[in-house]
Design a protein around this motif. Structure first.
Motif, PDB file in Angstrom:
ATOM      1  N   PHE A 244       5.719  26.371  58.208  1.00  0.00           N
ATOM      2  CA  PHE A 244       7.004  26.385  57.525  1.00  0.00           C
ATOM      3  C   PHE A 244       6.740  26.729  56.070  1.00  0.00           C
TER       4      PHE A 244
ATOM      5  N   ILE B 295       5.447  17.274  57.497  1.00  0.00           N
ATOM      6  CA  ILE B 295       5.384  18.617  56.926  1.00  0.00           C
ATOM      7  C   ILE B 295       4.655  18.467  55.599  1.00  0.00           C
TER       8      ILE B 295
ATOM      9  N   VAL C 238       2.777  21.963  59.530  1.00  0.00           N
ATOM     10  CA  VAL C 238       3.633  21.129  60.380  1.00  0.00           C
ATOM     11  C   VAL C 238       2.726  20.419  61.388  1.00  0.00           C
TER      12      VAL C 238
ATOM     13  N   LEU D   8      14.486  22.073  61.953  1.00  0.00           N
ATOM     14  CA  LEU D   8      13.401  22.821  62.589  1.00  0.00           C
ATOM     15  C   LEU D   8      13.436  22.618  64.091  1.00  0.00           C
TER      16      LEU D   8
ATOM     17  N   THR E 213      13.658  18.816  57.792  1.00  0.00           N
ATOM     18  CA  THR E 213      12.674  18.811  56.709  1.00  0.00           C
ATOM     19  C   THR E 213      13.113  17.875  55.593  1.00  0.00           C
TER      20      THR E 213
ATOM     21  N   THR F 261      16.477  21.407  56.172  1.00  0.00           N
ATOM     22  CA  THR F 261      16.445  22.480  57.166  1.00  0.00           C
ATOM     23  C   THR F 261      16.128  21.880  58.531  1.00  0.00           C
TER      24      THR F 261
END
Length: 173
Positions: free
Chosen positions: A69, A24, A53, A9, A43, A7
């Motif tokens: 997250f 993360i 995070v 971010l 991620t 993903t």
């Protein structure tokens, strides 16, 4: 995003330096770019649930956002509810056959939250039906995980009216 990672971010804030790193829940995420108050990172894989995070500049100074997250697990599936009927007034203990549920899952009957969800086994939850009146008939039952993913089984619980009682008839003859 998915627990498998991948993903993108967009992290906003202030004082991000070129070369800043992102973690993360302790796992390094490759920083794609830093532009002023915006840092873009990807991620990596993680464990389903909330993740902290952390952004750290090259001088070691950093900032964190707890639960910034959430890694999503596998969505639950709901395949059975037993018994399949009870009073619309609530109070029926039902057993749900569910895969992929997480601790803290909620159960709703026709959109009304049931109380006291108990984990009985890896694929079994129990709860007590709520008062769904004035709704009657086949109603949906839904399980929602703490990560927001859920499953609904349409018509899984048949809400019945209370049985009538007769206390007197007048005249008696």
């Amino acid at each position: 995003g998915p627990a498998g990672g991948g993903t993108t971010l967009t992290i906003t804030g202030a004082n991000f330096a070129s070369g800043a790193t992102v973690t993360i829940s302790g796992a390094a995420a490759p920083a794609v770019s830093v532009t002023g108050g915006v840092l873009v990172a990807m991620t990596g894989a993680g464990v389903p649930g909330p993740a902290t995070v952390v952004v750290t500049n090259v001088d070691g100074r950093g900032a964190s956002l707890p639960a910034g997250f959430t890694y999503l697990g596998t969505p639950p599936t709901l395949s059975a509810v037993a018994p399949g009927s009870g009073p619309a007034a609530g109070g029926t203990t039902i057993q749900l056959t569910v895969t992929g549920f997480l601790a803290g899952s909620t159960v709703r009957v026709n959109g009304v939250t049931a109380g006291g969800v108990v984990v009985v086994g890896p694929t079994t939850l129990t709860t007590v039906t709520p008062d769904v009146r004035p709704a009657l008939g086949p109603l949906p039952v839904a399980v929602t995980n703490v990560d927001g993913q859920g499953a609904t089984l349409a018509g899984a619980f048949n809400a019945l009216s209370l049985a009538p009682t007769v206390t007197a008839v007048a005249p008696g003859s």
